[in-house]
Motif scaffolding. Structure first.
Motif, PDB file in Angstrom:
ATOM      1  N   UNK A 101      21.326 -19.236   9.679  1.00 39.62           N
ATOM      2  CA  UNK A 101      21.229 -18.884   8.266  1.00 39.62           C
ATOM      3  C   UNK A 101      22.157 -19.727   7.387  1.00 39.62           C
ATOM      4  N   UNK A 102      23.273 -20.153   7.938  1.00 38.93           N
ATOM      5  CA  UNK A 102      24.180 -20.983   7.138  1.00 38.93           C
ATOM      6  C   UNK A 102      23.910 -22.472   7.327  1.00 38.93           C
ATOM      7  N   UNK A 103      22.855 -22.784   8.119  1.00 32.80           N
ATOM      8  CA  UNK A 103      22.493 -24.184   8.321  1.00 32.80           C
ATOM      9  C   UNK A 103      23.455 -24.928   9.213  1.00 32.80           C
ATOM     10  N   UNK A 104      24.068 -24.210  10.150  1.00 34.86           N
ATOM     11  CA  UNK A 104      25.068 -24.805  11.020  1.00 34.86           C
ATOM     12  C   UNK A 104      24.474 -25.417  12.269  1.00 34.86           C
ATOM     13  N   UNK A 105      25.181 -25.200  13.401  1.00 33.31           N
ATOM     14  CA  UNK A 105      24.817 -25.883  14.645  1.00 33.31           C
ATOM     15  C   UNK A 105      23.953 -25.036  15.562  1.00 33.31           C
ATOM     16  N   UNK A 106      23.128 -24.164  14.979  1.00 36.77           N
ATOM     17  CA  UNK A 106      22.192 -23.390  15.803  1.00 36.77           C
ATOM     18  C   UNK A 106      21.132 -24.319  16.387  1.00 36.77           C
ATOM     19  N   UNK A 107      20.649 -23.957  17.546  1.00 34.17           N
ATOM     20  CA  UNK A 107      19.624 -24.760  18.214  1.00 34.17           C
ATOM     21  C   UNK A 107      18.341 -24.767  17.384  1.00 34.17           C
ATOM     22  N   UNK A 108      17.914 -25.924  16.865  1.00 37.02           N
ATOM     23  CA  UNK A 108      16.697 -25.946  16.039  1.00 37.02           C
ATOM     24  C   UNK A 108      15.443 -25.569  16.812  1.00 37.02           C
ATOM     25  N   UNK A 109      15.491 -25.677  18.146  1.00 35.37           N
ATOM     26  CA  UNK A 109      14.324 -25.315  18.955  1.00 35.37           C
ATOM     27  C   UNK A 109      14.159 -23.812  19.083  1.00 35.37           C
ATOM     28  N   UNK A 110      15.177 -23.061  18.677  1.00 38.22           N
ATOM     29  CA  UNK A 110      15.090 -21.607  18.756  1.00 38.22           C
ATOM     30  C   UNK A 110      16.173 -21.019  19.633  1.00 38.22           C
ATOM     31  N   UNK A 111      16.270 -19.703  19.598  1.00 39.85           N
ATOM     32  CA  UNK A 111      17.288 -18.999  20.373  1.00 39.85           C
ATOM     33  C   UNK A 111      16.990 -19.087  21.861  1.00 39.85           C
ATOM     34  N   UNK A 112      18.032 -19.322  22.657  1.00 35.48           N
ATOM     35  CA  UNK A 112      17.908 -19.348  24.118  1.00 35.48           C
ATOM     36  C   UNK A 112      18.984 -18.445  24.697  1.00 35.48           C
ATOM     37  N   UNK A 113      18.574 -17.428  25.423  1.00 45.81           N
ATOM     38  CA  UNK A 113      19.520 -16.468  25.999  1.00 45.81           C
ATOM     39  C   UNK A 113      20.171 -17.039  27.245  1.00 45.81           C
ATOM     40  N   UNK A 114      21.495 -16.929  27.316  1.00 48.84           N
ATOM     41  CA  UNK A 114      22.250 -17.344  28.494  1.00 48.84           C
ATOM     42  C   UNK A 114      22.762 -16.097  29.198  1.00 48.84           C
ATOM     43  N   UNK A 115      22.149 -15.787  30.308  1.00 43.65           N
ATOM     44  CA  UNK A 115      22.459 -14.546  31.022  1.00 43.65           C
ATOM     45  C   UNK A 115      23.839 -14.613  31.664  1.00 43.65           C
ATOM     46  N   UNK A 116      24.726 -13.711  31.244  1.00 46.89           N
ATOM     47  CA  UNK A 116      26.072 -13.654  31.812  1.00 46.89           C
ATOM     48  C   UNK A 116      26.163 -12.659  32.963  1.00 46.89           C
ATOM     49  N   UNK A 117      25.032 -12.093  33.353  1.00 48.45           N
ATOM     50  CA  UNK A 117      25.032 -11.145  34.452  1.00 48.45           C
ATOM     51  C   UNK A 117      24.832  -9.715  33.984  1.00 48.45           C
ATOM     52  N   UNK A 118      24.187  -8.917  34.822  1.00 48.80           N
ATOM     53  CA  UNK A 118      23.954  -7.502  34.547  1.00 48.80           C
ATOM     54  C   UNK A 118      24.871  -6.687  35.445  1.00 48.80           C
ATOM     55  N   UNK A 119      25.498  -5.653  34.877  1.00 51.47           N
ATOM     56  CA  UNK A 119      26.526  -4.947  35.644  1.00 51.47           C
ATOM     57  C   UNK A 119      26.452  -3.446  35.437  1.00 51.47           C
ATOM     58  N   UNK A 120      27.001  -2.722  36.382  1.00 51.68           N
ATOM     59  CA  UNK A 120      27.180  -1.268  36.268  1.00 51.68           C
ATOM     60  C   UNK A 120      28.382  -0.890  37.109  1.00 51.68           C
ATOM     61  N   UNK A 121      29.221  -0.006  36.572  1.00 54.90           N
ATOM     62  CA  UNK A 121      30.362   0.490  37.341  1.00 54.90           C
ATOM     63  C   UNK A 121      29.958   1.813  37.986  1.00 54.90           C
ATOM     64  N   UNK A 122      30.302   1.978  39.241  1.00 55.60           N
ATOM     65  CA  UNK A 122      29.904   3.170  39.995  1.00 55.60           C
ATOM     66  C   UNK A 122      31.037   4.174  40.083  1.00 55.60           C
ATOM     67  N   UNK A 123      32.262   3.679  40.162  1.00 56.47           N
ATOM     68  CA  UNK A 123      33.415   4.559  40.276  1.00 56.47           C
ATOM     69  C   UNK A 123      34.672   3.740  40.487  1.00 56.47           C
ATOM     70  N   UNK A 124      35.716   4.391  40.912  1.00 54.24           N
ATOM     71  CA  UNK A 124      37.005   3.722  41.143  1.00 54.24           C
ATOM     72  C   UNK A 124      36.856   2.656  42.226  1.00 54.24           C
ATOM     73  N   UNK A 125      37.180   1.415  41.896  1.00 55.72           N
ATOM     74  CA  UNK A 125      37.087   0.276  42.819  1.00 55.72           C
ATOM     75  C   UNK A 125      35.657  -0.057  43.226  1.00 55.72           C
ATOM     76  N   UNK A 126      34.675   0.383  42.456  1.00 52.77           N
ATOM     77  CA  UNK A 126      33.284   0.130  42.850  1.00 52.77           C
ATOM     78  C   UNK A 126      32.431  -0.212  41.635  1.00 52.77           C
ATOM     79  N   UNK A 127      31.808  -1.369  41.693  1.00 55.50           N
ATOM     80  CA  UNK A 127      30.874  -1.791  40.640  1.00 55.50           C
ATOM     81  C   UNK A 127      29.907  -2.778  41.262  1.00 55.50           C
ATOM     82  N   UNK A 128      28.856  -3.115  40.499  1.00 55.63           N
ATOM     83  CA  UNK A 128      27.890  -4.110  40.956  1.00 55.63           C
ATOM     84  C   UNK A 128      27.646  -5.114  39.836  1.00 55.63           C
ATOM     85  N   UNK A 129      27.388  -6.360  40.215  1.00 58.92           N
ATOM     86  CA  UNK A 129      27.047  -7.431  39.283  1.00 58.92           C
ATOM     87  C   UNK A 129      25.834  -8.170  39.828  1.00 58.92           C
TER      88      UNK A 129
END
Length: 433
Positions: free
Chosen positions: A328-356
């Motif tokens: 919107x401000x005419x900056x350095x956005x990708x002119x080809x369009x938005x591209x999502x960069x997946x940083x990983x999906x996560x959930x915490x299960x409990x103390x000392x336990x999570x998944x990524x």
């Protein structure tokens, strides 16, 4: 006259977009029905007394106040007049725009049973989290005073509906909180009277994760005392409990986490038939058929590389907000369009336990739990919140104590959140800091 950019919604996407536009020649206005930005991924910790509401929320005016070209309006949007380029507010006011950004997020989907909401709150607002905490902690106090064995068991039975990340996280947190409190702080209730039930209508919990991570999560939940029931559908929810098949389960507290849907924003544009309520957008997040209206986050129907809509995650909304602000401000956005960069999906299960799940590789256990903690601290709105939450987590890890185990006297009112700072008023002693 500077270009007027109007942003509806002060969540991850809306704030990221506004911050990118800060200090530009544009006149930016953010409209939200609440005065604060809320870090929803940690709401379950407010509900289970691990954190106080002020730890994960900050007034929008404070976040954006350093940018003199940005204004904030606390109001409810009720419609959009695309011909006049105006947004309609609940008080009858109209706000003009040159370009409009819709970032209104999502809400819980009760699948046509909206009457269940009062008895089974979800995890979208501070009010809901505090309501769950109130019921949860009160049920322990009532059970302590009860003389009938079955009444104790009913009060100490907790049902979480929905086996996604939110459901899994709060089920694990309730189980760990309850067993610690019973063993340490109560004298007339026993661990064998306490039960947490996680109900999922589908065949698996955490359906978006790989099978090996699902198996790990289920095994850990069962290890800490959560009864996981898959392939079972809830038929009714009342103030006393839930009906699952032919069985009625009496409970002390019910939590809803069975699915979300987009906000009603699509109706403002006359799009009543869009799947899931998501607004169709092009590669630049522009609403199809409207050159000067954009949508992002849970509100937008943006397809990923696999042809499926991007998930309703904080990282999606934030990345889209940054992209759109630059565009919107005419900056350095990708002119080809938005591209999502997946940083990983996560959930915490409990103390000392999570998944990524990073797609090509996965992580589980203590290492995943430490990474989950680091990521969530990093995503908090500012340095102050990061320090406060980190200190509390370290203290809680060492002592297992939860500092926000406060039961309020009287009703909980969301309007207690004020514009200048987050203040929680109650009718008696024992409010949050």
């Amino acid at each position: 006259m500077p270009e007027r950019i109007l942003i509806i919604g002060g969540g991850f996407g809306g704030l990221a977009c506004a911050q990118e536009l800060g200090g530009t020649d544009c006149s930016v206005t953010v409209i939200d029905r609440r005065n604060h930005n809320l870090f929803q991924p940690l709401l379950y910790q407010v509900a289970t007394a691990a954190l106080s509401p002020a730890d994960i929320a900050e007034p929008i005016r404070k976040t954006l106040g350093r940018h003199r070209n940005i204004n904030m309006i606390m109001a409810e949007v009720v419609g959009i007049d695309t011909d006049r380029q105006q947004v309609l507010l609940d008080g009858g006011e109209r706000v003009d725009y040159d370009r409009l950004v819709i970032a209104t997020g999502s809400e819980y989907n009760y699948f046509g049973k909206d009457g269940w909401r009062a008895n089974a709150p979800g995890m979208k607002t501070i009010h809901e989290a505090r309501q769950i905490r109130q019921r949860l902690l009160s049920s322990f106090e009532k059970a302590e005073r009860a003389h009938d064995e079955q009444e104790k068991r009913n009060l100490l039975t907790y049902v979480v509906i929905g086996g996604g990340p939110t459901g899994v996280e709060i089920a694990g947190a309730i189980s760990e909180l309850g067993r610690f409190m019973i063993n340490r702080d109560f004298r007339h209730i026993q661990p064998d009277q306490f039960k947490v039930i996680l109900i999922e209508a589908g065949p698996r919990i955490l359906a978006a994760f790989p099978e090996k991570l699902i198996d790990y999560a289920r095994h850990y939940l069962e290890k800490i005392g959560v009864e996981v029931r898959t392939g079972e559908r809830v038929l009714d929810v009342t103030s006393d409990g839930v009906t699952v098949g032919s069985e009625f389960i009496r409970t002390g507290c019910i939590v809803w986490g069975a699915g979300v849907k987009a906000s009603p924003a699509h109706r403002w544009l006359g799009l009543d038939a869009v799947p899931g309520g998501r607004i169709p957008v092009d590669d630049q997040l522009r609403v199809v058929g409207h050159q000067n209206i954009f949508a992002l986050g849970d509100t937008a129907d943006f397809k990923g590389t696999d042809g499926k809509p991007l998930p309703g995650l904080a990282q999606v909304a934030k990345q889209q907000g940054i992209y759109l602000g630059r565009y919107l401000k005419g900056g350095d956005a990708n002119p080809a369009g938005f591209a999502f960069r997946n940083r990983g999906n996560t959930a915490v299960i409990g103390r000392n336990a999570a998944i990524f799940d990073f797609g090509k590789w996965t992580l589980k256990g203590r290492t995943a739990w430490l990474l989950w903690a680091f990521v969530h601290v990093y995503l908090l709105i500012n340095f102050e919140k990061r320090i406060l939450v980190s200190i509390q987590w370290i203290w809680r890890y060492l002592t297992r104590q939860r500092s926000a185990r406060l039961i309020e006297e009287g009703s909980i009112r969301e309007t207690d959140v004020t514009a200048s700072s987050i203040i929680y008023s109650v009718t008696g002693p024992g409010g949050d800091r």
